[in-house]
Design a protein around this motif. Structure first.
Motif, mmCIF file in Angstrom:
data_model
loop_
_atom_site.group_PDB
_atom_site.id
_atom_site.type_symbol
_atom_site.label_atom_id
_atom_site.label_comp_id
_atom_site.label_asym_id
_atom_site.label_seq_id
_atom_site.Cartn_x
_atom_site.Cartn_y
_atom_site.Cartn_z
ATOM 1 N N SER A 1 10.750 6.454 -87.830
ATOM 2 C CA SER A 1 10.487 5.409 -86.850
ATOM 3 C C SER A 1 9.017 5.425 -86.449
ATOM 4 C CB SER A 1 11.355 5.601 -85.608
ATOM 5 O OG SER A 1 10.929 6.751 -84.885
ATOM 6 N N ILE A 2 8.536 4.312 -85.962
ATOM 7 C CA ILE A 2 7.138 4.277 -85.557
ATOM 8 C C ILE A 2 6.906 5.174 -84.350
ATOM 9 C CG2 ILE A 2 7.232 2.309 -83.944
ATOM 10 C CD1 ILE A 2 4.653 1.318 -85.529
ATOM 11 N N GLN A 3 7.935 5.370 -83.552
ATOM 12 C CA GLN A 3 7.812 6.296 -82.424
ATOM 13 C C GLN A 3 7.629 7.735 -82.935
ATOM 14 O OE1 GLN A 3 10.321 4.021 -82.725
ATOM 15 N NE2 GLN A 3 9.764 2.543 -81.125
ATOM 16 N N HIS A 4 8.357 8.091 -83.984
ATOM 17 C CA HIS A 4 8.193 9.443 -84.537
ATOM 18 C C HIS A 4 6.865 9.578 -85.287
ATOM 19 C CE1 HIS A 4 9.740 13.412 -85.562
ATOM 20 N NE2 HIS A 4 9.150 13.253 -86.726
ATOM 21 N N GLN A 5 6.358 8.465 -85.826
ATOM 22 C CA GLN A 5 5.037 8.512 -86.464
ATOM 23 C C GLN A 5 3.971 8.935 -85.461
ATOM 24 O OE1 GLN A 5 4.176 4.872 -88.737
ATOM 25 N NE2 GLN A 5 6.347 4.711 -89.216
ATOM 26 N N LEU A 6 4.176 8.580 -84.217
ATOM 27 C CA LEU A 6 3.259 8.998 -83.165
ATOM 28 C C LEU A 6 3.338 10.517 -82.965
ATOM 29 C CD1 LEU A 6 1.399 7.119 -81.572
ATOM 30 C CD2 LEU A 6 3.026 7.194 -79.691
ATOM 31 N N GLU A 7 4.527 11.087 -83.116
ATOM 32 C CA GLU A 7 4.669 12.539 -83.045
ATOM 33 C C GLU A 7 3.947 13.209 -84.216
ATOM 34 O OE1 GLU A 7 6.064 14.193 -80.437
ATOM 35 O OE2 GLU A 7 6.121 12.151 -79.611
ATOM 36 N N LEU A 8 4.006 12.575 -85.385
ATOM 37 C CA LEU A 8 3.278 13.104 -86.537
ATOM 38 C C LEU A 8 1.772 13.058 -86.297
ATOM 39 C CD1 LEU A 8 5.268 11.586 -89.567
ATOM 40 C CD2 LEU A 8 5.478 13.868 -88.553
ATOM 41 N N ALA B 1 -3.212 5.008 -90.558
ATOM 42 C CA ALA B 1 -2.317 3.869 -90.727
ATOM 43 C C ALA B 1 -0.909 4.212 -90.233
ATOM 44 C CB ALA B 1 -2.270 3.452 -92.192
ATOM 45 N N PHE B 2 -0.322 3.285 -89.484
ATOM 46 C CA PHE B 2 1.026 3.443 -88.929
ATOM 47 C C PHE B 2 1.842 2.208 -89.273
ATOM 48 C CE2 PHE B 2 -1.870 5.808 -86.288
ATOM 49 C CZ PHE B 2 -1.198 6.950 -85.884
ATOM 50 N N SER C 1 3.582 -3.222 -77.677
ATOM 51 C CA SER C 1 2.677 -2.959 -76.558
ATOM 52 C C SER C 1 2.765 -1.500 -76.123
ATOM 53 C CB SER C 1 3.023 -3.876 -75.384
ATOM 54 O OG SER C 1 2.256 -3.559 -74.246
ATOM 55 N N SER C 2 3.979 -0.974 -76.038
ATOM 56 C CA SER C 2 4.158 0.426 -75.652
ATOM 57 C C SER C 2 3.526 1.352 -76.681
ATOM 58 C CB SER C 2 5.644 0.755 -75.512
ATOM 59 O OG SER C 2 6.226 0.027 -74.447
ATOM 60 N N PHE C 3 3.677 1.005 -77.954
ATOM 61 C CA PHE C 3 3.095 1.833 -78.997
ATOM 62 C C PHE C 3 1.567 1.853 -78.905
ATOM 63 C CE2 PHE C 3 1.246 2.584 -83.144
ATOM 64 C CZ PHE C 3 1.901 3.737 -83.539
ATOM 65 N N ASP D 1 11.850 -1.410 -83.603
ATOM 66 C CA ASP D 1 13.194 -1.141 -83.108
ATOM 67 C C ASP D 1 13.690 0.144 -83.767
ATOM 68 O OD1 ASP D 1 15.902 -1.124 -82.476
ATOM 69 O OD2 ASP D 1 16.206 -3.254 -82.918
ATOM 70 N N ARG D 2 14.093 1.134 -82.971
ATOM 71 C CA ARG D 2 14.556 2.400 -83.542
ATOM 72 C C ARG D 2 15.735 2.199 -84.479
ATOM 73 N NH1 ARG D 2 12.558 7.026 -80.920
ATOM 74 N NH2 ARG D 2 11.397 6.592 -78.989
ATOM 75 N N LEU D 3 16.594 1.226 -84.192
ATOM 76 C CA LEU D 3 17.738 0.969 -85.054
ATOM 77 C C LEU D 3 17.298 0.595 -86.461
ATOM 78 C CD1 LEU D 3 20.740 0.556 -85.602
ATOM 79 C CD2 LEU D 3 20.536 -1.753 -84.633
ATOM 80 N N THR D 4 16.197 -0.133 -86.581
ATOM 81 C CA THR D 4 15.703 -0.537 -87.892
ATOM 82 C C THR D 4 15.447 0.679 -88.777
ATOM 83 O OG1 THR D 4 14.664 -2.503 -86.920
ATOM 84 C CG2 THR D 4 13.889 -1.821 -89.092
ATOM 85 N N SER D 5 14.810 1.697 -88.220
ATOM 86 C CA SER D 5 14.507 2.908 -88.988
ATOM 87 C C SER D 5 15.759 3.721 -89.279
ATOM 88 C CB SER D 5 13.486 3.761 -88.230
ATOM 89 O OG SER D 5 12.300 3.025 -88.004
ATOM 90 N N GLU D 6 16.735 3.686 -88.362
ATOM 91 C CA GLU D 6 17.979 4.427 -88.567
ATOM 92 C C GLU D 6 18.808 3.838 -89.706
ATOM 93 O OE1 GLU D 6 19.947 4.357 -84.825
ATOM 94 O OE2 GLU D 6 18.539 5.751 -83.857
ATOM 95 N N LEU D 7 18.682 2.538 -89.947
ATOM 96 C CA LEU D 7 19.493 1.884 -90.972
ATOM 97 C C LEU D 7 19.312 2.528 -92.337
ATOM 98 C CD1 LEU D 7 18.947 -1.870 -90.015
ATOM 99 C CD2 LEU D 7 21.030 -0.529 -89.691
ATOM 100 N N LEU D 8 18.090 2.948 -92.644
ATOM 101 C CA LEU D 8 17.821 3.535 -93.961
ATOM 102 C C LEU D 8 17.251 4.946 -93.865
ATOM 103 C CD1 LEU D 8 16.509 0.391 -95.844
ATOM 104 C CD2 LEU D 8 18.595 1.659 -96.310
#
Length: 356
Positions: free
Chosen positions: A134-141, A38-39, A204-206, A123-130
């Motif tokens: 980020s979902i992009q980093h979840q891909l790294e995980l 799950a992501f 789409s990129s994800f 949006d990376r900014l969304t994750s930075e707010l709190l």
């Protein structure tokens, strides 16, 4: 991993793009899928936020009061969340653990985990707010997970698990609720249609990145009716706290674009099975006609006034409703375990038959 300073009030995510992976049944039953992955955001987060430097967490009472063991685990509900229900209903295991859980076992690795992080978005900014993942980093995980998988089983089985599992990704709501409509710079940079296109392009990129890492069976769920969530009713619904038509229209427009891109990607990515799941209409029906499903209240959450409390504002000192099984929402953003169960039943019945 870098986390930006906290700059916004806590808002969690209801909208979902879901990628689920399912493995050999960890609860004693057999499953068509080997594991569940799950992501996304708080709808699927089962505790990844617990050790992060963020206020977007819920590893304290009364969260988890109806979960197995009655312990707060970092799930944004009174009990199970959709990632758990999917794992259970598909015969994998009763609860889907968080990947960052320090007590993760080899069996957990073999049967799937959640990488989701409450209050994150495309949006990376969304994750930075709190300061969340980020979902992009979840891909790294997920890449880290693959290394752990290869360390606990033979290469052939590891490859089969990645290929045959079902991927469940839930994201997008916080991008609107906490970011765009929260007064950040995004509302000055984009008009609503342009921001929606930006988010769908990010989704789409994800999906394509996940496919490149071996995912083939991907369930993509759209946004809920954001305008009918208790917190957003309070913020923008006027004195009567009506559903906010603008926010609901945004959800519908996003969902149409996401559904279309899902079909395009299925044709583009050889061997993929990408299925869009409608969350909007089932949840809207539940909110508008709660008695059809055995509920009595759908305008407020169970915790506190039910109009704005969530996360740290929903705590051990907060007064609760007498019976959370009668309410659609647990706090001002997240459904109760019972409501989640109703929604997941509908999603699985509608979507799973489309996987080859």
């Amino acid at each position: 991993m870098h986390f930006s300073p906290m700059r916004a009030s806590l808002v969690s995510v209801l909208g979902c793009v879901c990628f689920v992976s399912v493995c050999a049944g960890g609860n004693g039953t057999s499953s068509k899928y080997p594991a569940l992955f799950a992501f996304g955001d708080s709808i699927l987060d089962t505790g990844n936020n617990n050790l992060l430097p963020t206020i977007a967490k819920c590893n304290f009472p009364p969260y988890g009061k109806d979960l197995i063991g009655h312990e707060p685990t970092g799930r944004f509900s009174n009990g199970k969340v959709p990632s758990d229900f999917v794992a259970s209903k598909l015969g994998i295991k009763e609860l889907l653990p968080a990947f960052l859980n320090p007590n993760l076992s080899n069996e957990d690795i073999l049967t799937g985990v959640s990488f989701a992080s409450g209050s994150s978005g495309y949006d990376r900014l969304t994750s930075e707010l709190l300061s969340v993942i980020s979902i992009q980093h979840q891909l790294e995980l997920f890449k880290d997970y693959k290394q752990k998988l290869e360390a606990v089983t033979e290469p052939e089985r590891a490859e089969m698990i990645i290929r045959e599992s079902l991927y469940f990704v839930c994201s997008g709501s916080n991008d609107y609720a906490n970011n765009y409509f929260g007064g950040t710079l995004r509302s000055a940079e984009y008009d609503i249609p342009s921001y929606t296109s930006f988010l769908v392009d990010s989704a789409s990129s994800f999906i394509q990145d996940l496919y490149s890492l071996g995912a083939r069976k991907i369930l993509v769920a759209g946004l809920p009716p954001l305008g009918c969530v208790p917190n957003l009713r309070t913020r923008a619904g006027g004195e009567q706290r009506d559903c906010v038509s603008l926010y609901n229209q945004v959800s519908e427009d996003y969902n149409l674009k996401l559904s279309t891109i899902s079909q395009i990607l299925q044709k583009k990515l050889a061997g993929s099975n990408i299925v869009y799941a409608d969350i909007y209409h089932p949840l809207l029906d539940l909110i508008q006609y709660p008695s059809k499903y055995g509920f009595e209240e759908s305008k407020n959450g169970c915790c506190g006034t039910g109009e704005f409390e969530l996360g740290p504002l929903c705590n051990r000192k907060t007064v609760l409703c007498p019976d959370d099984s009668k309410l659609v929402f647990w706090d001002s953003f997240h459904p109760t375990e019972k409501a989640y169960g109703v929604l997941v039943d509908g999603i699985l019945q509608e979507a799973l038959g489309k996987f080859s």
